[in-house]
Motif scaffolding. Structure first.
Motif, PDB file in Angstrom:
ATOM      1  N   THR A  34      22.912  -4.735 -10.165  1.00 46.79           N
ATOM      2  CA  THR A  34      22.559  -4.986  -8.761  1.00 46.79           C
ATOM      3  C   THR A  34      21.131  -4.573  -8.409  1.00 46.79           C
ATOM      4  O   THR A  34      20.786  -4.556  -7.222  1.00 46.79           O
ATOM      5  N   THR A  35      20.301  -4.264  -9.406  1.00 47.27           N
ATOM      6  CA  THR A  35      18.944  -3.815  -9.104  1.00 47.27           C
ATOM      7  C   THR A  35      17.912  -4.596  -9.902  1.00 47.27           C
ATOM      8  O   THR A  35      18.004  -4.689 -11.124  1.00 47.27           O
ATOM      9  N   ILE A  36      16.941  -5.156  -9.197  1.00 42.15           N
ATOM     10  CA  ILE A  36      15.782  -5.808  -9.809  1.00 42.15           C
ATOM     11  C   ILE A  36      14.602  -4.874  -9.590  1.00 42.15           C
ATOM     12  O   ILE A  36      14.240  -4.599  -8.438  1.00 42.15           O
ATOM     13  N   TRP A  37      14.023  -4.362 -10.690  1.00 40.12           N
ATOM     14  CA  TRP A  37      12.977  -3.365 -10.489  1.00 40.12           C
ATOM     15  C   TRP A  37      11.768  -3.593 -11.388  1.00 40.12           C
ATOM     16  O   TRP A  37      11.841  -4.263 -12.418  1.00 40.12           O
ATOM     17  N   PHE A  38      10.633  -3.035 -10.943  1.00 39.44           N
ATOM     18  CA  PHE A  38       9.346  -3.217 -11.598  1.00 39.44           C
ATOM     19  C   PHE A  38       8.629  -1.880 -11.683  1.00 39.44           C
ATOM     20  O   PHE A  38       8.866  -0.987 -10.853  1.00 39.44           O
ATOM     21  N   ASP A  39       7.736  -1.774 -12.647  1.00 37.00           N
ATOM     22  CA  ASP A  39       6.917  -0.570 -12.749  1.00 37.00           C
ATOM     23  C   ASP A  39       5.468  -0.839 -12.354  1.00 37.00           C
ATOM     24  O   ASP A  39       4.564  -0.065 -12.690  1.00 37.00           O
ATOM     25  N   ALA A  40       5.256  -1.935 -11.630  1.00 41.00           N
ATOM     26  CA  ALA A  40       3.911  -2.286 -11.170  1.00 41.00           C
ATOM     27  C   ALA A  40       4.026  -3.159  -9.929  1.00 41.00           C
ATOM     28  O   ALA A  40       5.040  -3.826  -9.708  1.00 41.00           O
ATOM     29  N   PRO A  41       2.986  -3.189  -9.104  1.00 42.66           N
ATOM     30  CA  PRO A  41       2.985  -4.098  -7.945  1.00 42.66           C
ATOM     31  C   PRO A  41       2.989  -5.556  -8.387  1.00 42.66           C
ATOM     32  O   PRO A  41       2.669  -5.880  -9.529  1.00 42.66           O
ATOM     33  N   ALA A  42       3.335  -6.440  -7.474  1.00 43.76           N
ATOM     34  CA  ALA A  42       3.325  -7.873  -7.753  1.00 43.76           C
ATOM     35  C   ALA A  42       1.899  -8.403  -7.670  1.00 43.76           C
ATOM     36  O   ALA A  42       1.135  -8.043  -6.771  1.00 43.76           O
ATOM     37  N   ASN A  43       1.553  -9.251  -8.617  1.00 40.75           N
ATOM     38  CA  ASN A  43       0.277  -9.957  -8.576  1.00 40.75           C
ATOM     39  C   ASN A  43       0.425 -11.381  -8.062  1.00 40.75           C
ATOM     40  O   ASN A  43      -0.566 -12.060  -7.824  1.00 40.75           O
ATOM     41  N   ASP A  44       1.677 -11.815  -7.922  1.00 38.28           N
ATOM     42  CA  ASP A  44       1.943 -13.210  -7.620  1.00 38.28           C
ATOM     43  C   ASP A  44       3.190 -13.293  -6.756  1.00 38.28           C
ATOM     44  O   ASP A  44       4.041 -12.397  -6.779  1.00 38.28           O
ATOM     45  N   PHE A  45       3.312 -14.393  -6.024  1.00 36.28           N
ATOM     46  CA  PHE A  45       4.471 -14.635  -5.170  1.00 36.28           C
ATOM     47  C   PHE A  45       5.777 -14.503  -5.946  1.00 36.28           C
ATOM     48  O   PHE A  45       6.762 -13.946  -5.440  1.00 36.28           O
ATOM     49  N   THR A  46       5.810 -15.014  -7.177  1.00 33.33           N
ATOM     50  CA  THR A  46       7.040 -14.998  -7.959  1.00 33.33           C
ATOM     51  C   THR A  46       7.246 -13.682  -8.717  1.00 33.33           C
ATOM     52  O   THR A  46       8.119 -13.587  -9.574  1.00 33.33           O
TER      53      THR A  46
END
Length: 799
Positions: A34-46
């Motif tokens: 149930t979790t979508i996670w990243f270790d960096a900010p988004a560079n793009d809309f997608t």
């Protein structure tokens, strides 16, 4: 003093050290389902995180020095109502049919292009319009006095509460942000925190690519207004968007329409928006400034905790109806950030929880983009960053908008179909005129594309825009909703719509002199074409397989509904007689289901559309149990079509393989759809995959692939067509163990199951309406009679 200061310093250092493993432990506690996670900010809309309440949408990028949040409102549409019907086009219909009867398909198509397309530029014109971005919210953070880099960055979208969270450490300060979009309060809410006082300082701007004016509102707000182009005189839909800043500590000011906050302890930003769209859905506001102001006033009078609590309660009443667990969720791949996790999965690392995450994401997207009273989810749901959204961000009726709602019924989100049904209802009036102008027919028709302005005319080219099957396909959703819910009141409402579509298609039938079948003429198989014996190519034919399959379903639904409601006996007789004479689903000399009545050569044998298998799904006339020869031919058709394709095409193939009972092949297609993609360039040949934020890549981003894959996973677990509830009908070998609760089956039933080593261990069937159901598993069947609101747990059938 020195000794006390030293002790304090050591305490602060100890707390700082403790904070690091605590943050790491929090990462380990993330639910991989149930979790979508990243270790960096988004560079793009997608790469950004989508949020929505059905009407308002937001995409959060999570930058450290600057935050960008794309804002959407579902009725931000350019264009306006138009009459795109060619007057008296029906006068050309006899000649078109004569040419088809003589086998002169290219000549008939030329006549259609000359006289039977829409009047004007169609979807390429300003009056047709386009779904557009509402605006961009920019937060520009002032440089940290230590100029230190950010560490321990974490960004997540939690599908269980529909909240996006961001945290990082900078110069010894823990910064965090939390955002959600509330349906109960019609507001977007962003909170910014720091664990030290006076450390939050930033500037706020509100803009969009064109047609806007932003002004200060009071001492702590911004107001952006504008008017979109209607394609006539520039005076289209008016919109308003507001931002209000509520701070604890610090100082707030406004200069040249830039909102600034300095040295705050905590900041809450509230965003509201409205338009003056008047039509089939939405808030019907005549003054968007006033409506957005009232929304802001109400939200501002509530605490953050109250707003958050109401949002989560509202969201969870939908999301927590279904729970899916597939195998172990503590594998090495499932602990990685989502982009790395997808790459690891592609490399072959096992991660069954990724399928559960993708399934849950599809449900999340539908809850977030389609709520009763609003617009239906469009080609991008409600999320767009452009003023020229791909394919205008409209509703395509030859698979795309229908696929958006495939997971709604089986996924226990039945109420969320209401926006789709409101759209269908709204097409009756303009569609009646279109049916009369082009076909001199009863009833109503919608062709391939539509918008909030009631466009029902053919598109601008016969090769894709003239098929009449849109209204029939839409009506399948109406009757299927009744089959799932047994809601007689709904059927009474929907019956006139279904009847009107059946009347139109009954008038479209002529006799094929070769086989004496009744066929639609002119007919098309969506966006595909064929090569005739003389080498010429055409898209128009005398009947198609998909039309015949749709009409068998449509006429059957209308017949059954009229019986249930005790209505229209004479029309029922007409449909019954014509239904028996419809073109059957043909099998060619190579054993495949034919797309057209004749065995034409296929210029593109791997075409993205698989329309001639409509009778397998979403229809129900092809089944391994009841029509094994047709099922065998459908399998050969899929094998010849291949396992590549654009995103939504892959999803369609997956659900078709599930209907054939081949879970491994269905799962192989979904695995293909889970391939990481970075390009946004259109690719009709191979395409397919997912972007880092799990948006489907057609490419470009197109949300139907997300919803189609969600439906495919649901069909692997339970199917309920033709009066039988099939448990685990297409379970892949990779899902050896698992459990699911809350899936819906036709007849008003709810299904929950557990399985181990690929074998069902427990199954509970609950009846919402009371009645009898047939259950099938492993070649065994059982008939159960269940009282309303009661459940039965199966035992003997599973041994």
């Amino acid at each position: 003093m020195i000794k006390k200061a030293s002790i304090l310093l050591w305490i602060l250092l100890f707390v700082r050290i403790l904070a690091l493993p605590l943050f790491a432990a929090a990462n380990k506690s993330i639910s991989p389902e149930t979790t979508i996670w990243f270790d960096a900010p988004a560079n793009d809309f997608t790469e950004s995180s989508p949020m929505g309440n059905g009407r308002l949408g937001a995409m959060m990028f999570g930058g450290v020095d600057g935050e960008r949040i794309v804002l959407n409102e579902s009725s931000v549409w350019s264009g306006s109502r138009q009459d795109a019907d060619r007057p008296n086009a029906y006068k050309e219909l006899p000649e078109i049919r004569r040419l088809l009867l003589e086998g002169k398909n290219p000549e008939a198509e030329a006549l259609v292009n000359a006289n039977f397309t829409c009047k004007g530029p169609g979807s390429g014109g300003g009056q047709y319009g386009c779904y557009q971005v509402l605006g961009n919210l920019h937060l520009n953070f002032l440089p940290d006095r230590t100029n230190a880099p950010a560490t321990d960055y974490h960004r997540e979208l939690n599908l269980d509460d529909a909240v996006t969270r961001i945290s990082f450490n900078r110069g010894g300060v823990e910064f965090s942000r939390e955002m959600f979009v509330s349906m109960p309060d019609e507001v977007m809410v962003l909170r910014l925190n720091a664990n030290q006082s006076g450390r939050i300082s930033f500037e706020v701007k509100l803009d969009r690519p064109e047609r806007f004016q932003t002004v200060a509102e009071g001492h702590n707000g911004l107001l952006m207004t504008g008017q979109l182009d209607n394609g006539v005189n520039g005076k289209g839909v008016r919109y308003a968007a507001r931002v209000r800043l509520l701070n604890r500590g610090g100082k707030v000011s406004i200069h040249e329409n830039v909102l600034s906050v300095r040295q705050a302890d905590q900041v809450i930003l509230l965003i509201t928006a409205a338009t003056d769209y008047q039509g089939f859905a939405g808030r019907q506001a005549k003054d968007p400034e006033a409506v957005s102001f009232e929304d802001m006033k109400r939200a501002s009078n509530k605490s953050y905790a109250s707003l958050r609590r109401a949002h989560i309660a509202d969201y969870r009443k939908f999301f927590r109806r279904v729970a899916l667990h597939l195998g172990p969720d503590d594998l090495p791949a499932s602990r990685k950030s989502t982009p790395e996790r997808v790459k690891a999965f592609k490399s072959g690392l096992p991660d069954p929880a990724l399928a559960a995450l993708y399934f849950n994401f599809g449900r999340y997207l539908l809850i977030s983009s389609s709520r009763p009273g609003g617009f239906p989810a469009n080609l991008q749901g409600i999320w767009a960053e452009e003023t020229s959204t791909p394919w205008t961000g409209d509703w395509h009726l030859d698979v795309n908008v229908e696929m958006n709602y495939w997971p709604a019924e089986v996924g226990n989100l039945s109420e969320l179909t209401q926006p789709l049904f409101a759209l269908v209802d709204s097409l009756q009036e303009p569609g009646t005129k279109t049916a009369r102008e082009y076909y001199s027919a009863r009833g109503w028709v919608a062709h391939v594309i539509t918008n909030p302005w009631g466009f029902t005319s053919p598109g601008e080219s016969a090769s894709w825009g003239a098929t009449t099957g849109g209204s029939a396909w839409l009506c399948q959703h109406l009757y299927d909703h009744y089959l799932f819910t047994l809601d007689r009141k709904f059927l009474q409402w929907a019956y006139p719509i279904i009847k009107g579509s059946a009347q139109f298609h009954a008038d479209m039938l002529i006799e094929d002199p070769k086989h004496h079948w009744l066929v639609v003429a002119p007919a098309y198989s969506p966006e595909n074409h064929f090569r005739m014996a003389d080498g010429r190519e055409a898209a128009i034919s005398l009947g198609t397989t998909v039309h015949a399959q749709m009409l068998r379903y449509l006429f059957g639904a209308c017949i059954e509904a009229s019986k249930i409601l005790g209505a229209d006996e004479e029309f029922r007789k007409e449909l019954t007689e014509k239904r028996t004479r419809l073109m059957p689903t043909p099998i060619g000399s190579d054993g495949r289901i034919m797309e057209w009545p004749e065995e034409y050569t296929e210029p593109d044998p791997h075409h993205r559309h698989i329309s001639h298998l409509w009778g397998l799904y979403p229809g129900d006339e092809i089944s391994p149990d009841t029509t094994p020869e047709l099922a065998k031919a459908a399998r050969k058709t899929l094998e010849a079509r291949g396992d590549d394709g654009v995103g939504w095409s892959l999803a369609y193939k997956a659900v078709l393989w599930a209907r054939l009972g081949d879970g491994n092949h269905a799962w192989a297609i979904v695995r293909h759809e889970l391939n990481p993609v970075v390009t946004h360039e259109m690719n009709y040949d191979t395409g397919g995959g997912i972007y880092p934020n799990l948006f489907d890549a057609s490419p470009p981003f197109q949300i139907d692939g997300n919803f189609g894959a969600t439906a495919a996973i649901g069909e692997m677990l339970v199917q309920s067509q033709n009066g039988v509830i099939r448990l685990l009908p297409a379970l892949p070998d990779d899902w050896r163990e698992g459990q699911v609760s809350g899936l819906r089956a036709r007849g008003g039933f709810e299904v929950s199951m557990r399985w181990n080593n690929g074998r069902l261990t427990t199954a509970t069937i609950r009846s919402e309406s009371g009645g009898t159901c047939r259950i099938s598993y492993g070649g065994k069947t059982a008939e159960l009679k269940i009282k309303k609101g009661r459940s039965i747990t199966l035992n003997g059938l599973l041994k």
